[in-house]
Design a protein around this motif. Structure first.
Motif, PDB file in Angstrom:
ATOM      1  N   CYS A   8      29.251  34.482  57.203  1.00 23.51           N
ATOM      2  CA  CYS A   8      30.684  34.448  56.896  1.00 23.51           C
ATOM      3  C   CYS A   8      31.280  33.187  57.496  1.00 23.51           C
ATOM      4  N   ARG A   9      32.550  32.997  57.233  1.00 24.87           N
ATOM      5  CA  ARG A   9      33.304  31.925  57.876  1.00 24.87           C
ATOM      6  C   ARG A   9      33.992  32.507  59.107  1.00 24.87           C
ATOM      7  N   LEU A  10      34.288  31.671  60.069  1.00 23.69           N
ATOM      8  CA  LEU A  10      34.939  32.138  61.289  1.00 23.69           C
ATOM      9  C   LEU A  10      36.238  32.872  60.985  1.00 23.69           C
ATOM     10  N   ASP A  11      37.022  32.343  60.058  1.00 29.65           N
ATOM     11  CA  ASP A  11      38.308  32.989  59.760  1.00 29.65           C
ATOM     12  C   ASP A  11      38.170  34.245  58.899  1.00 29.65           C
ATOM     13  N   ASP A  12      36.941  34.609  58.512  1.00 31.37           N
ATOM     14  CA  ASP A  12      36.698  35.907  57.868  1.00 31.37           C
ATOM     15  C   ASP A  12      36.654  37.040  58.897  1.00 31.37           C
ATOM     16  N   ALA A  18      36.326  42.499  64.129  1.00 31.61           N
ATOM     17  CA  ALA A  18      34.921  42.393  63.735  1.00 31.61           C
ATOM     18  C   ALA A  18      34.771  42.403  62.220  1.00 31.61           C
ATOM     19  N   ARG A  19      33.611  41.980  61.800  1.00 28.28           N
ATOM     20  CA  ARG A  19      33.192  42.039  60.396  1.00 28.28           C
ATOM     21  C   ARG A  19      31.779  42.593  60.393  1.00 28.28           C
ATOM     22  N   ARG A  20      31.485  43.466  59.444  1.00 31.80           N
ATOM     23  CA  ARG A  20      30.142  44.057  59.340  1.00 31.80           C
ATOM     24  C   ARG A  20      29.266  43.237  58.411  1.00 31.80           C
ATOM     25  N   VAL A  21      28.014  43.076  58.807  1.00 34.09           N
ATOM     26  CA  VAL A  21      27.010  42.407  57.985  1.00 34.09           C
ATOM     27  C   VAL A  21      25.972  43.467  57.640  1.00 34.09           C
ATOM     28  N   VAL A  22      25.871  43.806  56.371  1.00 34.00           N
ATOM     29  CA  VAL A  22      24.921  44.816  55.903  1.00 34.00           C
ATOM     30  C   VAL A  22      23.544  44.172  55.784  1.00 34.00           C
ATOM     31  N   ARG A  23      22.534  44.917  56.230  1.00 31.21           N
ATOM     32  CA  ARG A  23      21.151  44.446  56.148  1.00 31.21           C
ATOM     33  C   ARG A  23      20.393  45.305  55.144  1.00 31.21           C
ATOM     34  N   PHE A  32      31.665  39.972  66.049  1.00 29.45           N
ATOM     35  CA  PHE A  32      32.956  40.053  66.712  1.00 29.45           C
ATOM     36  C   PHE A  32      33.513  38.664  67.012  1.00 29.45           C
ATOM     37  N   ARG A  33      34.837  38.586  67.049  1.00 26.51           N
ATOM     38  CA  ARG A  33      35.534  37.358  67.445  1.00 26.51           C
ATOM     39  C   ARG A  33      36.593  37.749  68.461  1.00 26.51           C
ATOM     40  N   ASN A  34      36.554  37.120  69.626  1.00 27.07           N
ATOM     41  CA  ASN A  34      37.566  37.452  70.618  1.00 27.07           C
ATOM     42  C   ASN A  34      38.744  36.476  70.540  1.00 27.07           C
ATOM     43  N   ALA A  35      39.709  36.636  71.421  1.00 24.47           N
ATOM     44  CA  ALA A  35      40.936  35.820  71.377  1.00 24.47           C
ATOM     45  C   ALA A  35      40.655  34.346  71.648  1.00 24.47           C
ATOM     46  N   PHE A  90      22.397  40.268  68.843  1.00 28.22           N
ATOM     47  CA  PHE A  90      21.799  39.324  67.906  1.00 28.22           C
ATOM     48  C   PHE A  90      22.248  37.915  68.248  1.00 28.22           C
ATOM     49  N   SER A  91      21.358  36.961  68.042  1.00 23.29           N
ATOM     50  CA  SER A  91      21.708  35.554  68.245  1.00 23.29           C
ATOM     51  C   SER A  91      22.701  35.134  67.179  1.00 23.29           C
ATOM     52  N   VAL A  92      23.701  34.389  67.604  1.00 28.98           N
ATOM     53  CA  VAL A  92      24.740  33.942  66.687  1.00 28.98           C
ATOM     54  C   VAL A  92      25.106  32.506  67.030  1.00 28.98           C
ATOM     55  N   LYS A  93      25.427  31.734  66.017  1.00 27.67           N
ATOM     56  CA  LYS A  93      25.935  30.384  66.264  1.00 27.67           C
ATOM     57  C   LYS A  93      27.039  30.097  65.261  1.00 27.67           C
ATOM     58  N   VAL A  94      27.934  29.226  65.666  1.00 27.34           N
ATOM     59  CA  VAL A  94      29.030  28.788  64.809  1.00 27.34           C
ATOM     60  C   VAL A  94      28.945  27.275  64.716  1.00 27.34           C
ATOM     61  N   GLU A  95      28.884  26.778  63.504  1.00 31.60           N
ATOM     62  CA  GLU A  95      28.909  25.339  63.255  1.00 31.60           C
ATOM     63  C   GLU A  95      30.050  25.067  62.302  1.00 31.60           C
ATOM     64  N   ALA A  96      30.936  24.189  62.746  1.00 33.58           N
ATOM     65  CA  ALA A  96      32.173  23.926  62.009  1.00 33.58           C
ATOM     66  C   ALA A  96      32.907  25.253  61.871  1.00 33.58           C
ATOM     67  N   VAL A  97      33.020  25.801  60.684  1.00 34.60           N
ATOM     68  CA  VAL A  97      33.708  27.084  60.495  1.00 34.60           C
ATOM     69  C   VAL A  97      32.766  28.165  59.992  1.00 34.60           C
ATOM     70  N   GLN A  98      31.473  27.862  59.935  1.00 35.63           N
ATOM     71  CA  GLN A  98      30.484  28.806  59.400  1.00 35.63           C
ATOM     72  C   GLN A  98      29.805  29.566  60.529  1.00 35.63           C
TER      73      GLN A  98
END
Length: 118
Positions: A8-12, A18-23, A32-35, A90-98
């Motif tokens: 997803c995009r960060l602003d999603d 939070a946003r759910r990712v179905v597997r 999750f995104r905090n303040a 889970f490992s997560v990374k954000v690059e630019a807005v992705q």
């Protein structure tokens, strides 16, 4: 070498939400995104009774389970004392807005988890 999957995009992801990712197999992953715009990913199951953490309240680097108000660390997936237990992170990374999750982890982590009664 890690293969990253764009989810997803960060602003999603709502701020302090939070946003759910179905597997294909296993429970969904809650992203999750905090303040402070930090992003974390946990299996969308509280270690207590399997409550959907994606529906919890995010504060700081924690989320409160919506079923029984357990506080779960977003960076570790572990319950705050005196409660005990952990949900996989889970490992997560954000690059630019992705926002990206580790593809191998999505395919393998907790795909055979047994659901508890809520």
């Amino acid at each position: 070498m890690t293969t990253w999957k764009a989810v997803c995009r960060l602003d999603d992801i709502p701020v302090t939400g939070a946003r759910r990712v179905v597997r294909p197999e296993g429970d969904p992953v809650a992203v999750f995104r905090n303040a402070e715009d930090q992003v974390f990913a946990l299996l969308d199951r509280c270690p207590h009774r399997g409550g959907p953490l994606s529906q919890g309240i995010v504060f700081g680097r924690s989320v409160a389970c919506p079923l029984h108000n357990w506080t779960i660390g977003l960076d570790s997936g572990c319950a705050q004392a005196p409660d005990e237990g952990c949900t996989p992170s889970f490992s997560v990374k954000v690059e630019a807005v992705q926002v990206y999750l580790d593809l191998d982890e999505l395919r393998t982590v907790a795909v055979d988890a047994v659901k508890d009664a809520a």
